[in-house]
Write a protein that holds these residues in place. Sequence first.
Motif, PDB file in Angstrom:
ATOM      1  N   ASP A 135       0.842  -1.209   0.000  1.00 18.42           N
ATOM      2  CA  ASP A 135       0.000   0.000   0.000  1.00 18.42           C
ATOM      3  C   ASP A 135       0.873   1.254   0.000  1.00 18.42           C
ATOM      4  N   ALA A 136       1.925   1.242   0.818  1.00 20.10           N
ATOM      5  CA  ALA A 136       2.824   2.400   0.876  1.00 20.10           C
ATOM      6  C   ALA A 136       3.532   2.611  -0.461  1.00 20.10           C
ATOM      7  N   ALA A 137       3.899   1.512  -1.125  1.00 26.49           N
ATOM      8  CA  ALA A 137       4.583   1.620  -2.411  1.00 26.49           C
ATOM      9  C   ALA A 137       3.700   2.299  -3.447  1.00 26.49           C
ATOM     10  N   GLN A 138       2.392   2.043  -3.392  1.00 28.17           N
ATOM     11  CA  GLN A 138       1.472   2.702  -4.326  1.00 28.17           C
ATOM     12  C   GLN A 138       1.444   4.206  -4.092  1.00 28.17           C
ATOM     13  N   VAL A 139       1.564   4.601  -2.826  1.00 27.66           N
ATOM     14  CA  VAL A 139       1.626   6.032  -2.512  1.00 27.66           C
ATOM     15  C   VAL A 139       2.933   6.636  -3.022  1.00 27.66           C
TER      16      VAL A 139
ATOM     17  N   CYS B 243      15.454   3.642  -1.097  1.00 29.82           N
ATOM     18  CA  CYS B 243      14.163   3.107  -1.517  1.00 29.82           C
ATOM     19  C   CYS B 243      13.115   4.213  -1.592  1.00 29.82           C
ATOM     20  N   LEU B 244      13.105   5.098  -0.621  1.00 30.46           N
ATOM     21  CA  LEU B 244      12.119   6.175  -0.621  1.00 30.46           C
ATOM     22  C   LEU B 244      12.288   7.073  -1.841  1.00 30.46           C
ATOM     23  N   LYS B 245      13.515   7.517  -2.116  1.00 28.86           N
ATOM     24  CA  LYS B 245      13.730   8.445  -3.230  1.00 28.86           C
ATOM     25  C   LYS B 245      13.398   7.788  -4.567  1.00 28.86           C
ATOM     26  N   SER B 246      13.620   6.484  -4.679  1.00 27.94           N
ATOM     27  CA  SER B 246      13.321   5.779  -5.930  1.00 27.94           C
ATOM     28  C   SER B 246      11.883   5.270  -5.982  1.00 27.94           C
ATOM     29  N   GLY B 247      11.067   5.661  -4.996  1.00 20.91           N
ATOM     30  CA  GLY B 247       9.646   5.352  -5.025  1.00 20.91           C
ATOM     31  C   GLY B 247       9.261   3.977  -4.534  1.00 20.91           C
ATOM     32  N   ASN B 248      10.161   3.312  -3.820  1.00 16.04           N
ATOM     33  CA  ASN B 248       9.914   1.957  -3.329  1.00 16.04           C
ATOM     34  C   ASN B 248       9.673   1.938  -1.821  1.00 16.04           C
ATOM     35  N   ALA B 249       8.859   0.999  -1.377  1.00 22.84           N
ATOM     36  CA  ALA B 249       8.750   0.721   0.055  1.00 22.84           C
ATOM     37  C   ALA B 249       9.843  -0.270   0.436  1.00 22.84           C
ATOM     38  N   ALA B 250      10.373  -0.146   1.658  1.00 26.14           N
ATOM     39  CA  ALA B 250      11.500  -0.962   2.113  1.00 26.14           C
ATOM     40  C   ALA B 250      11.097  -1.835   3.286  1.00 26.14           C
ATOM     41  N   LEU B 251      11.408  -3.124   3.167  1.00 28.77           N
ATOM     42  CA  LEU B 251      11.287  -4.070   4.276  1.00 28.77           C
ATOM     43  C   LEU B 251      12.705  -4.448   4.685  1.00 28.77           C
ATOM     44  N   LEU B 252      13.125  -4.036   5.866  1.00 28.28           N
ATOM     45  CA  LEU B 252      14.512  -4.142   6.295  1.00 28.28           C
ATOM     46  C   LEU B 252      14.662  -5.266   7.322  1.00 28.28           C
ATOM     47  N   ARG B 253      15.380  -6.309   6.930  1.00 26.41           N
ATOM     48  CA  ARG B 253      15.606  -7.456   7.807  1.00 26.41           C
ATOM     49  C   ARG B 253      17.069  -7.452   8.230  1.00 26.41           C
ATOM     50  N   GLY B 254      17.352  -6.758   9.326  1.00 31.20           N
ATOM     51  CA  GLY B 254      18.703  -6.742   9.856  1.00 31.20           C
ATOM     52  C   GLY B 254      18.947  -7.945  10.746  1.00 31.20           C
ATOM     53  N   SER B 255      20.196  -8.159  11.100  1.00 29.94           N
ATOM     54  CA  SER B 255      20.532  -9.289  11.960  1.00 29.94           C
ATOM     55  C   SER B 255      20.113  -8.998  13.401  1.00 29.94           C
ATOM     56  N   SER B 256      19.918 -10.074  14.149  1.00 27.40           N
ATOM     57  CA  SER B 256      19.494  -9.914  15.544  1.00 27.40           C
ATOM     58  C   SER B 256      20.537  -9.163  16.363  1.00 27.40           C
TER      59      SER B 256
END
Length: 413
Positions: free
Chosen positions: A12-16, A134-147
């Motif tokens: 949904d955010a990516a569509q925005v 990701c924001l500047k290129s119009g993408n939503a980001a899902l960030l999976r960093g290490s524990s």
Amino acid sequence: MEFRDQALAARDAAQVLAVTPTGVKNAALHAMADALLACTEAILAANAEDVRTAEANGTSASLIDRLRLTPERIGGMADGLRQMAGLADPVGDVVRGWTADNGLRIRQVRVPFGVIGIIYEARPNVTADAGGICLKSGNAALLRGSSSTYASNLAVVEALHQGLRAVGLPETAVQLVAGPREVTDVMMTARGLVDLLIPRGGAGLINHVVQGSTVPVIETGTGNCHLYVDVDADLDVAYAIMLNAKTQRPSVCNALETLLVHRDVADAFLPRALRGLDEAGVTVHGDERTARVSKAVVPVEEGDFEEEWLSLDLSVKVVHSLDEAISHIRRYTSGHSETIVTDSRTAADRFVAAVDAAAVLVNASSRFVDGGEFGFGAEIGISTQKLHARGPMALLEMTSTKYVVEGNGQVRA
């Protein structure tokens, strides 16, 4: 929140974001940078918690260096976001366009991917860089960093959310993916929810993502970077580049890992080089010719030439020719960054043409192979694969294209 719910919110955010004007995205980047600086104390406190845990778990010094944040590094993260705001927005750029014989007007236009997942180890600065790109290129980001960096990443994302709220963009444009290790595998198989995955870390992580994903992957690679000192090299230049590439920050992927020296300059270059490396605390793993120069040299083992040391260690070999240097690099390169020091245009051209890597340097340190140093503001990683993106990945690499076809009623016969 369950991963599926996060991914749906990201879509949904990516569509925005896909239709968000450049000015709003730039305002968000500046607001995110302001929030990072305003939250410096909280971010450092969270990072100190992660560092203490890593030290107690016996984590290597190189990984702790990647994990550790300082006020200067947080400032660098903020500067990267501001630089990104000053760069051209790739979304909507026309890659090419033409008018067909039948009058159809055809354009290939840059568009966002949609939802990009980044799976990465240590380095909480990646959280800000990836979120901003990701924001500047119009993408939503899902960030999976290490524990091991969870507290740091959470603090950084909370600051980024402050910036997004300040300009009225959804917080779900940048999300931290938490949960047990199995969540990574769920993310890797979320085809239809995640449009692209980018792994950033050690060989184990990258191989796991590349081999186990059903989501398309852009592969970032390890950095077994070589420096070849040619027979026609300026040895003062070679010495300065060697020390910078090895010691300026040894724990990163563009640091020097193997030094190759032409035999005809070995007697002139190696004594000084080994003294300088020893003074800098570098352990040299050298071949027989190198070992004759200094008792401090550790005899090289075959596996050493495959090492991405990420530490103050360096493999050294004397070679008989430019062609032998190229052959050695072809055998052991990880495809990241390879360097020649030479005053011979012929040798430089031969090296550039024959060496297959994301970056090939002539008379310059491999430490420059970096999105910020290239003027990209920041990077998501260094791609060592050959499809779509190669080298530092920034705004352009985070877009795909679509064709826009305009006519006035044409039909195909």
